[in-house]
Scaffold this active site. Structure first.
Site, PDB file in Angstrom:
ATOM      1  N   VAL A 462     -21.513  17.246 -26.360  1.00  0.00           N
ATOM      2  CA  VAL A 462     -22.068  16.453 -25.371  1.00  0.00           C
ATOM      3  C   VAL A 462     -23.575  16.649 -25.603  1.00  0.00           C
ATOM      4  O   VAL A 462     -24.376  15.435 -25.672  1.00  0.00           O
ATOM      5  CB  VAL A 462     -21.900  16.817 -24.112  1.00  0.00           C
ATOM      6  CG1 VAL A 462     -22.903  16.030 -22.997  1.00  0.00           C
ATOM      7  CG2 VAL A 462     -20.495  16.535 -23.691  1.00  0.00           C
ATOM      8  N   TRP A 465     -24.297  15.112 -29.179  1.00  0.00           N
ATOM      9  CA  TRP A 465     -24.338  13.574 -28.989  1.00  0.00           C
ATOM     10  C   TRP A 465     -25.381  12.836 -28.214  1.00  0.00           C
ATOM     11  O   TRP A 465     -25.717  11.622 -28.645  1.00  0.00           O
ATOM     12  CB  TRP A 465     -22.701  13.155 -28.126  1.00  0.00           C
ATOM     13  CG  TRP A 465     -22.371  11.756 -28.192  1.00  0.00           C
ATOM     14  CD1 TRP A 465     -21.982  11.214 -29.030  1.00  0.00           C
ATOM     15  CD2 TRP A 465     -22.738  11.183 -26.978  1.00  0.00           C
ATOM     16  NE1 TRP A 465     -21.723   9.622 -28.611  1.00  0.00           N
ATOM     17  CE2 TRP A 465     -22.345   9.626 -27.347  1.00  0.00           C
ATOM     18  CE3 TRP A 465     -23.530  11.232 -25.880  1.00  0.00           C
ATOM     19  CZ2 TRP A 465     -22.367   8.724 -26.385  1.00  0.00           C
ATOM     20  CZ3 TRP A 465     -23.228  10.087 -24.667  1.00  0.00           C
ATOM     21  CH2 TRP A 465     -22.917   8.834 -25.322  1.00  0.00           C
ATOM     22  N   HIS A 466     -25.962  13.347 -27.401  1.00  0.00           N
ATOM     23  CA  HIS A 466     -26.925  12.643 -26.473  1.00  0.00           C
ATOM     24  C   HIS A 466     -28.465  12.708 -27.442  1.00  0.00           C
ATOM     25  O   HIS A 466     -29.127  11.688 -27.355  1.00  0.00           O
ATOM     26  CB  HIS A 466     -27.357  13.575 -25.132  1.00  0.00           C
ATOM     27  CG  HIS A 466     -26.602  13.063 -24.154  1.00  0.00           C
ATOM     28  ND1 HIS A 466     -25.529  13.669 -23.979  1.00  0.00           N
ATOM     29  CD2 HIS A 466     -26.678  12.114 -23.287  1.00  0.00           C
ATOM     30  CE1 HIS A 466     -24.689  13.149 -22.813  1.00  0.00           C
ATOM     31  NE2 HIS A 466     -25.556  12.083 -22.438  1.00  0.00           N
ATOM     32  N   ASP A 467     -28.580  13.835 -28.048  1.00  0.00           N
ATOM     33  CA  ASP A 467     -29.961  13.587 -29.112  1.00  0.00           C
ATOM     34  C   ASP A 467     -29.922  15.070 -29.615  1.00  0.00           C
ATOM     35  O   ASP A 467     -29.375  16.116 -29.405  1.00  0.00           O
ATOM     36  CB  ASP A 467     -30.930  13.744 -28.011  1.00  0.00           C
ATOM     37  CG  ASP A 467     -32.221  13.043 -28.557  1.00  0.00           C
ATOM     38  OD1 ASP A 467     -32.256  12.908 -29.871  1.00  0.00           O
ATOM     39  OD2 ASP A 467     -33.200  12.743 -27.975  1.00  0.00           O
TER      40      ASP A 467
END
Length: 580
Positions: A462, A465-467
């Site tokens: 997560v 995936w976000h940054d």
């Protein structure tokens, strides 16, 4: 008479904001035994007790004070106003200025009219095509419109998106007979592609294919940052390939059995054209023909316009099932109510941006000499705006999808302020993504039987995936660290003391602690930053006024958690348990 009329209107309002109206996945089970089992777990109704009447009085006093503190901190008479006034724009409500300084929401806010035209054009064009060409299939229209939409959004950068998704499909098809190796390669390439895009988002196509170098000066689309939206495409690509791999592996196992056993199972391939699958879990794990996982359906799924930009995320199996048979949840009345709820949230956001300038305040650190109460409200309303700026685009795209006949999961099922558990919070925040990581990461790694390792893997993915930032990776690991005490303590006390009179109050105290931990973590990461959070904590624990605020805030939070408990018990009494 007056009392009964008021009650009737209150019940209608409660129904308008209820979970089942938001998403049929959240309604009581159709199986009466399952529904009764949930109802049996519900506690007695406490709304009419003296305790909860006192709580409602507190709500009537405290909630207006929260807004007043945030508005006072945003007032033009506040000495800090001059520090952030330059970030405000001319608004349209009561002649007030508007805080349009958040670039992410500003993009949606300034383009919502254009998006509404695209929505209407997409729905209208589909109806026209179906009327003109009755034999055309849904996926044929989806591919045609999706490819055009992809080019308009990303221009020639669409080639880079295609390169990634073709590589992932090729990995699956080439190594499909080696299940574990394919899983490793798929996940490895998926994660590596995020790092590649982060570092080389502006790489020229001519560097990859010299013969296509003439394209580099061409149209880059209305969204130059193609790599940001690729993250959602990656989830869909993984879903398609993992669903195919799982289905192919099932077929291979069948062929290893003796002939007569194989023959008895060979007729179960695809009854979806005649059978409507109601339960979401069954749709996500549906037994499809291997032909369903064609390249054509792959493109139709990945480029499906209503969900392309930001989701909600719908697994391939669920998408394919719904594309064959429209769910009963798709009807005019439900779509109208969902549209009204979207409009309500949009107007709430406009009110906040016109009266409470906490985004601009946070960007400039303009909270000097504000009271601890005001600083805490700057943080709290900032978090509410973060919640709304995600909820509103997600609901817009879900509304588009509903109008088009596809029902994806609702992403935000609880108001941000209606949370007391870190674990439950993540189940209700970006819910479609939560369902995705549970299906493809959490359960394959052992689920509840291997909870800590599975959770660590989930939050690591997560965060990446976000940054691609170390602080987000650390944030993901800290979330798991914060969850561990809740896992064990809640389990222990529920098992050994749930019948004690003080159990509910102990849980409420734990909820207050959870809220403080979640608030401080999110204030640090998304709103106030290091200096603002440090200033906030110093004001609370370093001054008499701050300590008074801390005591009163804990009492208010304790009451709020008790009301949250009762809201969930009330849902259970109606057979609804969404576990968050």
């Amino acid at each position: 008479m007056v009392s009964s009329v008021c009650t009737r209107y209150l019940l209608k309002a409660a129904s308008f904001f209820s979970l089942p109206v938001l998403d049929t996945r959240l309604q009581a089970p159709s199986d009466q035994k399952k529904k009764q089992k949930i109802q049996n777990k519900a506690g007695k109704d406490r709304w009419s007790t003296l305790e909860f009447r006192f709580y409602w009085v507190c709500f009537l006093i405290v909630v207006p004070l929260l807004y007043k503190a945030a508005i006072d901190a945003s007032s033009s008479s506040n000495p800090n106003y001059v520090k952030y006034e330059r970030l405000l724009s001319q608004g349209w409500l009561f002649g007030r200025k508007v805080d349009n300084s958040d670039s992410q929401y500003r993009f949606f806010r300034e383009n919502v009219f254009i998006l509404s035209i695209v929505l209407s054009g997409h729905i209208g064009l589909r109806k026209l095509i179906y009327f003109t060409f009755p034999k055309i299939k849904r996926n044929q229209f989806d591919v045609g419109f999706g490819l055009i939409f992809l080019f308009v959004v990303h221009g020639i950068n669409a080639i880079k998106v295609f390169l990634h998704i073709v590589v992932m499909l090729a990995i699956t098809r080439l190594f499909k007979n080696k299940f574990k190796l394919t899983l490793l390669l798929l996940w490895s390439y998926g994660i590596v592609s995020l790092f590649i895009n982060d570092k080389y988002r502006n790489y020229r196509i001519g560097h990859l294919f010299e013969s296509l170098s003439f394209l580099d000066p061409g149209f880059k689309g209305i969204v130059a940052r193609w790599d940001v939206f690729y993250n959602f495409t990656l989830l869909r690509s993984l879903s398609f390939n993992l669903d195919y791999l799982s289905r192919y592996n099932e077929e291979q196992k069948k062929y290893l059995k003796k002939d007569e056993e194989r023959d008895s199972n060979s007729g179960s391939i695809d009854s979806l054209t005649t059978e409507l699958i109601m339960e979401e879990r069954e749709r996500m794990n549906a037994t499809l023909n291997l032909e369903a996982y064609s390249f054509f359906n792959y493109i139709a799924y990945l480029t499906y316009a209503p969900l392309f930009i930001a989701g909600p995320i719908l697994t391939f199996n669920d998408f394919y099932v719904q594309s064959i048979r429209t769910l009963p949840s798709i009807n005019t009345k439900r779509n109208l109510i969902f549209g009204l709820r979207f409009l309500f949230c949009l107007l709430v956001m406009e009110f906040l941006l016109h009266f409470i300038y906490v985004v601009a305040i946070s960007k400039t650190g303009a909270w000097e000499n504000d009271t601890p109460f005001q600083i805490s409200m700057i943080g709290l309303f900032n978090l509410n705006i973060v919640w709304l700026k995600l909820l509103i685009p997600w609901r817009f795209f879900r509304l588009w999808s509903l109008l088009d006949g596809i029902d994806p999961p609702e992403n935000m099922i609880r108001c941000m302020d209606n949370n007391y558990s870190a674990l439950a919070f993540w189940k209700g925040w970006h819910r479609s993504y939560n369902k995705w990581v549970v299906k493809y990461i959490y359960i394959p790694l052992g689920g509840s039987s291997n909870r800590i390792l599975a959770s660590l893997a989930v939050f690591t993915f997560v965060a990446i995936w976000h940054d691609i930032e170390l602080k987000l990776l650390v944030w993901g690991w800290l979330i798991v660290l914060f969850l561990i005490p809740e896992y064990f303590l809640s389990g222990y006390f529920r098992k050994n003391h749930s019948e004690k009179w003080w159990y509910r109050h102990l849980c409420a105290a734990g909820g207050v602690l959870n809220i403080w931990l979640m608030m401080i973590a999110n204030l640090y990461g998304f709103c106030l930053g290091h200096s603002g959070t440090s200033s906030f904590l110093k004001e609370i624990f370093g001054t008499i006024e701050g300590l008074k605020f801390f005591v009163v805030a804990n009492i208010a939070l304790f009451i709020a958690v008790q009301v949250m408990f009762e809201l969930r018990e009330d849902e259970k009494r109606r057979g609804i348990d969404v576990k968050c």
